[in-house]
Design a protein around this motif. Sequence first.
Motif: not given
Length: 216
Positions: A28-29, A184-186, A199-201, A209-210
């Motif tokens: 998880t972010p 929603e995105t991190v 860069r990791l999203r 989470w994907e």
Amino acid sequence: MTIRETLRGLPVLAHDMPSFDPVDVPGTPLDLFASWLAAAVTAGVDEPHAMTLSTVDADGAPDARVLILKDLDEEGWHFATTSTSAKGRQLAGNPRVALSFHWRELGRQVRVRGVAHPAGPEVSRRDFLARPFGSRVATLAGRQSEPLTDRSALDAEFARVSERAAADPDLVADGHTVYRARPETVEFWQADRQRRHVRLRYRRTADGWERELLWP
């Protein structure tokens, strides 16, 4: 020397920075953010909990300002403001937000995009009473972002509110609100001196989470 020449002569990413392996990361972010925040604190980054909050107004024009992160949990990233302030009114009209963290010493950025909603009144009350006295006075004085024609009016209002706050330690400002930004995105960005940035999203889906890598 022109401003352009001055800017072109300034160093960029010229200091040592940690590496980042995007393979060995939490699911998880929130967990990865907590780890990066702890690393920023350990590294002595000034105000590592400072973040830029971006919103849009009624005309769709973007707005941004720096706030302090209040908490982080499964509900998201927490921040506080007055519901009647410019950003409070913008959030009421459009709760979509972006949060940006920049830890220069580590060459790291984190970008959070999501939706912000008010927490419960008791959460906001506890947050307000935990603030330093000067911060409570400033919020109690209210009128944030309204035109100020005379600094003496500000001094007089702060003096009046300071007396009220000192006499009533449980006094809470009307409208003080803690918001939770549900991501929603991190995106996690690790700088590299050779510009081979990582860069990791993280992207929220119905199943969790994907994760995906992005070109720098």
